[in-house]
Write a protein that holds these residues in place. Structure first.
Motif, PDB file in Angstrom:
ATOM      1  N   CYS A  10       0.829  -1.211   0.000  1.00  0.00           N
ATOM      2  CA  CYS A  10       0.000   0.000   0.000  1.00  0.00           C
ATOM      3  C   CYS A  10       0.862   1.259   0.000  1.00  0.00           C
ATOM      4  N   SER A  13      -2.605   5.897  -0.845  1.00  0.00           N
ATOM      5  CA  SER A  13      -3.291   6.851  -1.724  1.00  0.00           C
ATOM      6  C   SER A  13      -4.742   7.082  -1.301  1.00  0.00           C
ATOM      7  N   GLN A  15      -7.358   5.571  -2.408  1.00  0.00           N
ATOM      8  CA  GLN A  15      -8.317   5.333  -3.493  1.00  0.00           C
ATOM      9  C   GLN A  15      -9.298   4.219  -3.144  1.00  0.00           C
ATOM     10  N   CYS A  54      -6.432   0.907  -7.445  1.00  0.00           N
ATOM     11  CA  CYS A  54      -5.310   0.882  -6.487  1.00  0.00           C
ATOM     12  C   CYS A  54      -3.995   1.049  -7.247  1.00  0.00           C
ATOM     13  N   PRO A  55      -3.245   2.123  -6.988  1.00  0.00           N
ATOM     14  CA  PRO A  55      -2.010   2.358  -7.743  1.00  0.00           C
ATOM     15  C   PRO A  55      -0.898   1.366  -7.424  1.00  0.00           C
TER      16      PRO A  55
END
Length: 64
Positions: A10, A13, A15, A54-55
């Motif tokens: 993680c 971010s 999101q 999710c980046p």
């Protein structure tokens, strides 16, 4: 569906929380926290969106 979160990936971010606040939260450092490993059917679309945006690709969905 089962949701798996790799918190060590993680990037904080947020999101996932924006997409599915019923299933995800963030700790004091902004790291995602999984609230519901098996979300209710009405939240599945939101969870899929959370995984998609999710980046860090930290969310994995296991269809069962």
């Amino acid at each position: 569906m089962k949701v798996e979160l790799e918190a060590d990936k993680c990037v904080a971010s947020g999101q996932c929380v924006v997409a599915a606040e019923q299933v995800f939260d963030q700790d004091d450092d902004g790291i995602a926290v999984l609230l519901e490993e098996r979300p209710a059917p009405e939240h599945l679309a939101d969870v899929r969106e959370a995984a998609a945006v999710c980046p860090a690709a930290a969310i994995r969905l296991v269809e069962q």
